[in-house]
Design an enzyme around this catalytic site. Structure first.
Site, PDB file in Angstrom:
ATOM      1  CG  ASP A  59      -1.876   1.124   1.287  1.00 37.22           C
ATOM      2  OD1 ASP A  59      -2.682   1.245   0.348  1.00 37.22           O
ATOM      3  OD2 ASP A  59      -1.830   1.900   2.269  1.00 37.22           O
ATOM      4  CD  GLU A  70      -2.292   2.414  -3.554  1.00 45.80           C
ATOM      5  OE1 GLU A  70      -3.482   2.677  -3.754  1.00 45.80           O
ATOM      6  OE2 GLU A  70      -1.752   2.538  -2.429  1.00 45.80           O
TER       7      GLU A  70
END
Length: 604
Positions: A319, A348
């Site tokens: 993330d 990400e």
């Protein structure tokens, strides 16, 4: 006498239970023999530590600024055997244990272009155990009526639908974070972690998670874990007693990030802007972890390795990748891959700039000398180009030209085949919404996802055309999967009461991705594509033994494609069959209006 001994043993055990040990378990036979153990209990910072266990050497004891922590560096030598390793603390007297185990899982197998990832918001997928919707040790209670509330989805619900997932043609599961999020509200998404070693009890237990990963493997399904090394939740247990003042960026006080992710590559960047990006908090409820603190960096690295080994994970999705410290990301990734060389992980970086994505991929030679080790990234430029290609009018620079240009940028990537491609995910409008709920555009879009280079990912519910036309709230686009709750009138898993369009889209998705399972050319083949012409974009994936030719037609009328116009890819093959409907085409092929064909070369 027996009563006295029992009371002493009880008191001794109670002291052990009052000490937080992280990690509380580890394994013999790891490549990296060194382990750092965090101990937390009132007043233990002044304790002397003794470890007497064959094959375990206490190398160093580190005190923290808080008197309630100790960090122990130990070496687990090759001769160490599995067992309970006692950690004795003197003055004040305490006892703690490290549970040393045998390595048994086949962790870190990786995933690649042969896989299709199914992304799930676990709270919104299926409620297999209503009894854990509310638990005594979590603050937020279930409220399915509110789009930002907890709705009750859990591991048992996912476990009950593994056959559905497999039968749809998907091979790998990625759940949004499953770790404890013990805040007052908006905890369903999982990104505000309050305990890095505990599955949220509203999803299930650690053992249940380990069990579902094993059950999935038996069905041919892999698991990817969503890791969050950049921030924790504001109510994480350590926020009340930080070991060091710099454990959290900006001394534990909310200072917003500027969210300017390009500062990492900007040769003109100011230090002020760089610090504001990597040191600022994402939002007020997510304290930004200071990965420059060596104890924090070690903690996060070991926690990741712990989950890979404990659960037997195939890979990771990371993330908010660019919000972390670059040096930390470099070492964190390297340490993980040193332990698990076959593991695949993707970061990400939510930008449409291919150059920014490419900067982070392993093998990229960067002007600033930064060497990254992460094998893959989420391909947001592909997603943006795909939606534009489908929805814009055809022109030199728009429509299919967007996708063509995005693929032409592949020279920037060291390994474009290791990127994860997708039509939508949990942070954007549903794909069906983005394309105006047009079923023909939907089919063309998924056909591209299934056949383009990279590793496909499909968001749960996309297969039945889930949409969010009336609201862009995250809690709305992460709506409940129909049929996941007792009493649901519509059931996507059984097909009960799906409307004709939902059934059509689901059947199409199932047929498409199950066909994909057998195509080596799509999994790992090379690619040739052609400049879009008059609303038609075409490309081929091929190996030495297989050719897959994709032709996409956005015209309002049927088009006919003579093979001779594409001799560069059709030479030696005068016959192709349609992968989905079985039709046979010789010398030329007709593509219906607003449609596509996936053609497979027939042996001559």
């Amino acid at each position: 006498m027996k009563k006295i001994i029992f009371m002493l043993l009880f008191a001794f055990s109670a002291q052990a239970q009052n000490i937080r040990v992280e990690p509380a378990s580890w394994w013999v036979g790891m490549k990296n023999r060194n382990l750092q153990i965090l101990l937390h209990a009132k007043g233990i910072g002044s304790s002397k530590v003794e470890i007497s266990y064959p094959g375990i050497e206490l190398k160093q004891v580190h005190k923290a600024e808080s008197p309630n922590y100790l960090f122990l560096d130990i070496e687990i030598k090759p001769e160490a055997a599995a067992g309970k390793v006692p950690i004795a603390l003197k003055n004040p007297d305490h006892i703690a244990y490290l549970d040393l185990q045998e390595r048994s899982s086949k962790a870190g197998e990786g995933f690649d272009g042969a896989d299709v990832i199914y992304l799930i918001t676990p709270d919104r997928f299926a409620n297999g155990d209503p009894s854990n919707d509310n638990t005594s040790d979590t603050k937020e209670k279930a409220n399915r009526k509110h789009y930002n509330g907890r709705h009750g989805g859990d591991l048992k619900g996912i476990s009950a639908q593994l056959d559905y997932i497999r039968n749809m043609g998907f091979t790998t599961l990625w759940c949004m974070p499953l770790l404890e999020n013990n805040l007052e509200e908006v905890t369903y998404h999982g990104y505000s972690i309050t305990d890095y070693y505990r599955i949220d009890p509203r999803f299930g237990s650690n053992e249940e998670f380990k069990g579902i990963v094993q059950k999935s493997k038996e069905k041919g399904l892999k698991w990817i874990m969503d890791m969050v090394p950049n921030h924790c939740g504001i109510d994480h247990w350590w926020m009340k007693d930080l070991p060091f003042e710099d454990w959290i960026n900006n001394k534990g006080k909310f200072t917003p990030s500027n969210h300017r992710r390009e500062v990492h590559q900007d040769i003109h960047v100011s230090q002020k802007d760089l610090e504001a990006m990597k040191g600022g908090w994402f939002v007020p409820t997510m304290p930004d972890l200071n990965q420059r603190n060596p104890f924090m960096a070690k903690y996060l690295t070991q926690n990741t390795i712990w989950w890979i080994e404990y659960a037997g994970l195939a890979g990771l999705r990371v993330d908010t990748w660019p919000y972390s410290e670059k040096a930390f990301l470099q070492q964190w990734t390297k340490d993980i891959l040193d332990e698990y060389p076959s593991l695949h992980m993707v970061g990400e970086e939510m930008t449409l700039k291919a150059s920014t994505i490419a900067y982070w991929q392993q093998g990229k030679v960067n002007p600033d000398g930064y060497k990254s080790y992460i094998p893959g990234m989420m391909d947001f430029p592909f997603q943006g180009a795909l939606v534009q290609a489908l929805t814009e009018k055809e022109d030199f620079h728009t429509g299919w030209a967007r996708l063509y240009s995005a693929m032409a940028d592949d020279y920037l990537y060291p390994a474009p085949d290791k990127l994860v491609i997708f039509a939508d995910n949990h942070d954007m409008n549903r794909f069906f919404t983005q394309i105006g709920e047009d079923k023909e555009l939907f089919k063309m879009g998924l056909a591209v996802v299934a056949t383009m280079r990279g590793i496909p990912q499909v968001y749960y519910g996309t297969e039945i055309g889930m949409s969010n036309p009336d609201s862009e709230e995250h809690g709305v686009l992460r709506a409940d999967m129909p049929g996941g709750w007792k009493g649901d009138k519509v059931n996507a898993f059984t097909g009960e009461n799906l409307d004709p369009l939902q059934k059509e889209l689901q059947d199409f998705t199932r047929r498409l991705f199950n066909w994909r399972k057998g195509s080596k050319a799509v999994h790992a083949g090379k690619m040739i594509h052609f400049v879009p012409q008059q609303g038609v974009y075409t490309y081929m994936r091929f190996t030495a033994t297989e050719k897959v030719w994709v032709i996409l037609n956005k015209n309002k009328e049927e088009v006919e494609i003579p093979f001779q116009e594409y001799t560069e890819i059709t030479e030696g093959n005068s016959t192709f069959s349609d992968a989905l409907d079985g039709s046979i085409w010789k010398e030329k092929v007709k593509i219906p209006s607003m449609s596509f064909r996936i053609l497979v070369a027939k042996g001559e």
